[in-house]
Design a protein around this motif. Structure first.
Motif, short mmCIF file in Angstrom:
data_model
loop_
_atom_site.label_atom_id
_atom_site.label_comp_id
_atom_site.label_asym_id
_atom_site.label_seq_id
_atom_site.Cartn_x
_atom_site.Cartn_y
_atom_site.Cartn_z
N VAL A 50 -1.08 2.16 5.82
CA VAL A 50 0.32 2.60 5.92
C VAL A 50 0.52 3.49 7.13
CG1 VAL A 50 2.09 4.02 4.81
CG2 VAL A 50 0.85 2.30 3.48
N ARG A 51 -0.43 4.38 7.36
CA ARG A 51 -0.29 5.27 8.51
C ARG A 51 -0.24 4.48 9.81
NH1 ARG A 51 -4.12 8.49 7.39
NH2 ARG A 51 -5.77 7.77 8.81
N ARG A 52 -1.11 3.49 9.95
CA ARG A 52 -1.15 2.72 11.21
C ARG A 52 0.10 1.89 11.39
NH1 ARG A 52 -0.51 1.43 15.26
NH2 ARG A 52 -1.83 0.61 16.94
N GLN B 244 -9.02 -2.20 11.26
CA GLN B 244 -9.14 -1.25 10.17
C GLN B 244 -10.57 -1.27 9.62
OE1 GLN B 244 -5.87 -0.96 7.37
NE2 GLN B 244 -7.29 -0.69 5.66
N HIS C 145 8.23 4.51 3.76
CA HIS C 145 8.70 4.61 5.14
C HIS C 145 9.80 3.62 5.48
CE1 HIS C 145 5.28 7.22 6.29
NE2 HIS C 145 4.64 6.51 5.37
N GLY D 78 0.78 -1.23 0.00
CA GLY D 78 0.00 0.00 0.00
C GLY D 78 0.81 1.28 0.00
N GLY D 79 2.12 1.16 -0.19
CA GLY D 79 2.98 2.34 -0.16
C GLY D 79 3.84 2.42 1.09
N TRP E 195 -4.16 -3.49 3.07
CA TRP E 195 -3.38 -2.51 2.30
C TRP E 195 -4.01 -2.23 0.94
CZ3 TRP E 195 -1.85 -7.52 3.16
CH2 TRP E 195 -1.65 -8.34 2.04
N ASP F 79 -7.68 0.15 1.99
CA ASP F 79 -7.46 1.56 2.32
C ASP F 79 -5.96 1.74 2.54
OD1 ASP F 79 -7.26 4.14 3.36
OD2 ASP F 79 -9.12 3.98 4.50
N PRO F 80 -5.20 1.91 1.46
CA PRO F 80 -3.74 1.97 1.59
C PRO F 80 -3.26 3.07 2.54
CG PRO F 80 -4.38 1.76 -0.72
CD PRO F 80 -5.64 2.01 0.05
N GLU F 81 -3.88 4.23 2.46
CA GLU F 81 -3.41 5.35 3.28
C GLU F 81 -3.57 5.05 4.77
OE1 GLU F 81 -4.28 10.13 3.96
OE2 GLU F 81 -5.18 9.07 2.26
N LEU F 82 -4.73 4.53 5.15
CA LEU F 82 -4.96 4.22 6.55
C LEU F 82 -4.05 3.09 7.02
CD1 LEU F 82 -6.57 4.72 9.12
CD2 LEU F 82 -8.35 3.19 8.23
#
Length: 280
Positions: free
Chosen positions: A269-271, A253, A46, A41-42, A261, A264-267
């Motif tokens: 990756v953030r978590r 999630q 990081h 998911g990106g 991933w 909701d890739p953004e959520l």
């Protein structure tokens, strides 16, 4: 493509994606090539993902002894990879069936784990599995989906042991049954070693009481991330999984199923990225 040699002489391959501090990644399936994980998911923004192809999958060689496809027999492969990478302690992420492999590794080598992220993990190593009733209850929460009726019949038949896996139930594994999900699922058969998958959870792989006892020595923080719509593990089973670790935490999630991933890739990756910054 980098490789290293397992304790029994099997040549194992891994793939590097992204930049930064390494994050060792174990794929699920069971016994599916790491390609299905993509860039998670990106998460590559990081961390540098070090994606292992388990023996007999992807670019890794098959072993001389097929019995070594059993989950517990591959703990040595994970340790050999850590040594090959020159990591005193490693951050480890495991998805699905690899949750049991990572759990066994953490139990046997607690001092080598810095942080452990278990993504929709199978907790068989802890002696837990979702029941038929629990899986069907989660599935029925999706009754508004256009594919639901056919998928539910297929899932009921599968869980009753009435036949082989029916592709009709695949949408339950995704938070959204869209084109991206269809493309992701279409690669499953090609990427999976079915012979190895049949051995992975075979008799003798797990001693849950011994594993739980050994995990009391694990000082590493552990994230168990579940999908709200996933039936295996469903969020309550994921909570019990997190509770088995001295420093386990649960994250659920929303709107996600077995591949969060993608949902909701953004959520996602953030978590996960936040967790990987946890002091350890």
């Amino acid at each position: 493509m980098p490789t290293f040699t397992a304790p029994d002489g099997t040549e194992l391959a891994y793939h590097l994606r992204g930049e930064g501090e390494p994050l060792v990644v174990l794929p699920g399936g069971p016994m599916r090539a790491s390609a299905y994980l993509g860039d998670l998911g990106g998460l590559t923004a990081h961390r540098r993902l070090v994606l292992l192809d388990l023996r007999g999958t992807g670019d890794s060689a098959p072993p001389a002894d097929p019995a070594t496809y059993r989950c517990d027999r591959m703990v040595g492969d994970v340790e050999a990879m850590r040594a090959h990478l020159g990591l005193e302690r490693m951050d480890l992420l495991a998805h699905s069936a690899a949750g049991s492999l990572a759990t066994l590794y953490a139990a046997r080598r607690p001092a080598r784990v810095r942080r452990l992220a278990l993504i929709t993990p199978n907790p068989s190593a802890l002696g837990m599995r979702a029941t038929v009733e629990e899986r069907l209850a989660v599935a029925r929460s999706r009754a508004a989906e256009p594919w639901f009726e056919k998928a539910l019949r297929a899932l009921e038949s599968l869980l009753a042991g009435d036949g082989d896996f029916d592709l009709a139930c695949v949408p339950f594994f995704y938070g959204r049954w869209d084109e991206a999900a269809r493309v992701h699922d279409a690669a499953t058969e090609e990427q999976t070693n079915e012979e190895a998958a049949d051995v992975y959870f075979s008799a003798g792989a797990f001693d849950p009481d011994a594993t739980r006892s050994a995990l009391t020595d694990l000082a590493a923080p552990v994230l168990v991330l579940a999908g709200e719509l996933d039936g295996n593990p469903h969020p309550e089973l994921a909570r019990r999984t997190a509770d088995a670790f001295p420093h386990g935490v649960l994250a659920v999630q929303p709107g996600a199923a077995h591949y969060p991933w993608l949902d909701d890739p953004e959520l996602f990756v953030r978590r996960v990225a936040d967790f990987l910054r946890t002091p350890a």
